[in-house]
Write a protein that holds these residues in place. Sequence first.
Motif, short mmCIF file in Angstrom:
data_model
loop_
_atom_site.label_atom_id
_atom_site.label_comp_id
_atom_site.label_asym_id
_atom_site.label_seq_id
_atom_site.Cartn_x
_atom_site.Cartn_y
_atom_site.Cartn_z
N ARG A 1 36.21 44.92 38.77
CA ARG A 1 34.82 44.89 39.20
C ARG A 1 34.38 46.26 39.72
O ARG A 1 33.28 46.73 39.42
CB ARG A 1 34.66 43.81 40.29
N GLU B 1 32.93 37.51 37.19
CA GLU B 1 32.95 37.25 38.64
C GLU B 1 33.00 35.75 38.92
O GLU B 1 33.70 35.31 39.85
CB GLU B 1 31.72 37.88 39.29
N THR C 1 41.10 41.17 40.73
CA THR C 1 39.82 41.16 40.03
C THR C 1 38.85 42.17 40.64
O THR C 1 37.98 42.69 39.94
CB THR C 1 39.19 39.76 40.05
N ASP C 2 39.02 42.47 41.92
CA ASP C 2 38.17 43.47 42.57
C ASP C 2 38.32 44.84 41.91
O ASP C 2 37.37 45.60 41.83
CB ASP C 2 38.51 43.58 44.06
N GLN D 1 28.92 39.26 35.38
CA GLN D 1 28.60 38.04 36.14
C GLN D 1 29.50 36.88 35.73
O GLN D 1 29.97 36.13 36.58
CB GLN D 1 27.14 37.67 35.92
#
Length: 202
Positions: free
Chosen positions: A132, A110, A128-129, A107
């Motif tokens: 994740r 993100e 960043t995806d 979190q």
Amino acid sequence: MTSIQIISLTKDIIIILAAIITARIATQGLQTWSRELRGKADFEVARNLIRSMYKLRDELKYCRSPWVQLAEFPSDFDSKNKTSDSEANAYAYIYKKRWKPVSIHLQEFEAQALEGEALWGSDFKPKTDELRQCARNLQVSFDAMVNNFANSGESFKNDLEFAKSVKSDIWATHDKTNELTIKINAAIKSIESDVRPHFKRS
């Protein structure tokens, strides 16, 4: 033109020139200030993003440890008289506890990734995806493992490649060849290559 008129005109010209020079200095000062603010924002977001990314990386590593200690099992779990349901519940308990710190740092990552996207544009988001998605893949594999325990191992018997993939995600036993570890490291390296130059703008 009288000397008084010349003096008056000269004063007006001096006042106009002074106003132009003052405006130019003010504009340059504002531009410098704006650059300094942007540089500071870049530096802060870059530092916070890198820090949150490394914390997430470390928690993912701890979470994927192949060694399950006895203390990790629920206190009421009886390994000698286990059933498919009790074993599934036990591992659900273990994975939930292991996932909790990952979730917290995910979190935070993100939130910092959104800050980075706001500053550096939407082209930064796919970077960043990737990281994740690695975390999400691990969470899905935890669920698949628990379901396999609940089904007395039948889920993996019917699909050996799937079983191998899930176990590889959950247990990072060979970091140099582990597919999920390679993806995590590649995602981190990709983010680093984009973020580190922003440290030079401070």
